[in-house]
Design a protein around this motif. Structure first.
Motif, mmCIF file in Angstrom:
data_model
loop_
_atom_site.group_PDB
_atom_site.id
_atom_site.type_symbol
_atom_site.label_atom_id
_atom_site.label_comp_id
_atom_site.label_asym_id
_atom_site.label_seq_id
_atom_site.Cartn_x
_atom_site.Cartn_y
_atom_site.Cartn_z
ATOM 1 N N TYR A 1 63.843 19.610 -13.657
ATOM 2 C CA TYR A 1 64.261 18.790 -14.795
ATOM 3 C C TYR A 1 63.183 18.733 -15.870
ATOM 4 C CZ TYR A 1 68.295 16.977 -12.198
ATOM 5 O OH TYR A 1 69.484 16.864 -11.534
ATOM 6 N N GLU A 2 61.930 18.753 -15.401
ATOM 7 C CA GLU A 2 60.829 18.486 -16.328
ATOM 8 C C GLU A 2 60.242 19.767 -16.913
ATOM 9 O OE1 GLU A 2 58.714 16.510 -13.315
ATOM 10 O OE2 GLU A 2 60.214 14.916 -13.242
ATOM 11 N N VAL A 3 59.931 20.710 -16.007
ATOM 12 C CA VAL A 3 59.303 21.966 -16.427
ATOM 13 C C VAL A 3 59.990 23.098 -15.660
ATOM 14 C CG1 VAL A 3 57.079 23.055 -16.901
ATOM 15 C CG2 VAL A 3 57.132 20.611 -16.371
ATOM 16 N N PRO A 4 61.164 23.527 -16.115
ATOM 17 C CA PRO A 4 61.943 24.498 -15.325
ATOM 18 C C PRO A 4 61.165 25.764 -14.983
ATOM 19 C CG PRO A 4 63.206 23.714 -17.228
ATOM 20 C CD PRO A 4 61.838 23.102 -17.336
ATOM 21 N N ASP A 5 60.326 26.233 -15.900
ATOM 22 C CA ASP A 5 59.577 27.467 -15.616
ATOM 23 C C ASP A 5 58.603 27.256 -14.463
ATOM 24 O OD1 ASP A 5 60.920 28.712 -17.592
ATOM 25 O OD2 ASP A 5 59.273 28.683 -19.053
ATOM 26 N N ALA A 6 58.021 26.053 -14.397
ATOM 27 C CA ALA A 6 57.077 25.765 -13.309
ATOM 28 C C ALA A 6 57.823 25.685 -11.973
ATOM 29 C CB ALA A 6 56.333 24.463 -13.590
ATOM 30 N N GLU A 7 59.025 25.089 -11.988
ATOM 31 C CA GLU A 7 59.811 25.025 -10.747
ATOM 32 C C GLU A 7 60.178 26.425 -10.304
ATOM 33 O OE1 GLU A 7 63.021 24.545 -7.867
ATOM 34 O OE2 GLU A 7 63.112 25.650 -9.733
#
Ligand code: CP
Length: 339
Positions: free
Chosen positions: A258-264
């Protein structure tokens, strides 16, 4: 009206009665046409194989008719917002679409996955509730942002059958698994609550960053407390599988989606070893492997597990049909098969 949003909103006697009804449907007659002349519309905003076909066949077995509707594909696209100026591509508002279906059909099913962009809207099931408010007939949730009650009932009946009617105290492991895409949490949420409500000893195996929503965990802990069992969590998949009676694999998105899709996405890609292998199953107590399907072979689980006698995923999928029959008879207050 008997809406089915999720089982945790309904009392134990309804939940337990539906498991019994699904088990009876499994051994009952192919045709039980108590719903002759009735019809259900099945509105799919997302793809489906099992939910769509099992509900269609369940309707046929009860003598009813089911019509799948895929908004924007053969029917008009739907607008959702109150007060929207409909100058875009959507030709029909949800108020009219669902209002019309309510006049033709005796129930409406709807599938609406999580956005994975708006956490509050997903947690509050904003779109599902908007859909239900527009309906004048019972609505069954065919998988929403947070819940998949049709899958949960099939899972509970499969597990109950597996343990001869008494799954209480058996070890249920819900394990996160790698997947190339960020997936919603509806199935793990529902599987967790189903196992906890059956009185199973639950272990959730998931990497850091993949905790389920605190509101869902609170429901699970409440079921466990009422049944004298526990809900454990670990980031050690191997240890979790030790002595398991059921290994239920599922991938789901971490909070970072939800917050940082690329990091997930990057985190998930680093977790390819979260896969159910024969080694994992070897440490179980002759445990069964379950998955809601569709499953990505050799990503979520190895061929050697899926093709082994431990895998009961096809029986689990078969129970989707019996569960849909049990849901329809409850929604329409009709006699169950075998009664
Ligand atoms: N398990 C499940 O709901 O499958 P479908 O997405 O194919 O309906």
């Amino acid at each position: 009206m008997r809406h089915l949003i999720d089982w945790h909103l309904l009392p134990d006697e309804v939940w337990e009665g539906r498991i019994e009804a699904a088990l009876r449907a499994a051994s009952g007659p192919r045709m039980h046409p108590v719903a002759a002349g009735r019809a259900i519309a099945l509105v799919f905003f997302n793809s489906s194989l099992r939910t769509r076909t099992s509900m269609e066949v369940a309707a046929v077995r009860l003598g009813a008719h089911a019509t799948p509707v895929t908004p924007g594909q053969g029917t008009w696209g739907f607008a959702w917002q109150d007060g929207v100026v409909m100058g875009g591509s959507e030709a029909e508002h949800i108020h009219e679409a669902v209002g019309v279906l309510s006049r033709y059909y005796d129930a409406i099913g709807v599938r609406l996955f999580a956005s994975l962009t708006d956490r509050e809207a997903d947690r509050d099931e904003t779109k599902l509730h908007r859909f239900v408010r527009a309906a004048d007939v019972p609505v069954v949730n065919l998988e929403s942002a947070f819940w998949h009650p049709c899958q949960a009932l099939a899972d509970a009946a499969t597990i109950t059958e597996r343990f001869g009617g008494n799954p209480a105290g058996k070890k249920f492991v819900l394990t996160w698994a790698h997947h190339p895409k960020a997936l919603p949490q509806a199935v793990p949420n529902s599987a967790l609550l189903a196992a906890a409500r059956l009185g199973m000893q639950v272990t959730i195996a998931r990497p850091e960053g993949y905790q389920l929503d605190p509101s869902v965990m609170a429901h699970a802990h409440a079921y466990a407390a009422a049944r004298g069992t526990t809900i454990e969590e670990t980031d050690d998949q191997a240890a979790a599988c030790d002595g398991a009676d059921i290994v239920y694999a599922k991938s789901w998105a971490g909070a970072l989606a939800y917050e940082v899709p690329d990091a997930e996405d990057a985190l998930r890609k680093s977790l390819v070893h979260w896969r159910v292998t024969p080694d994992r199953m070897a440490s179980t107590r002759e445990g069964a492997f379950m998955h809601c399907l569709p499953v990505r072979r050799n990503v979520v689980v190895d061929d050697a597990v899926l093709d082994s006698p431990a895998a009961i995923h096809l029986r689990q999928a078969e129970y989707r049909l019996y569960a849909q029959q049990a849901i329809l008879t409850w929604m329409w207050d009709l006699p169950d098969a075998g009664r």
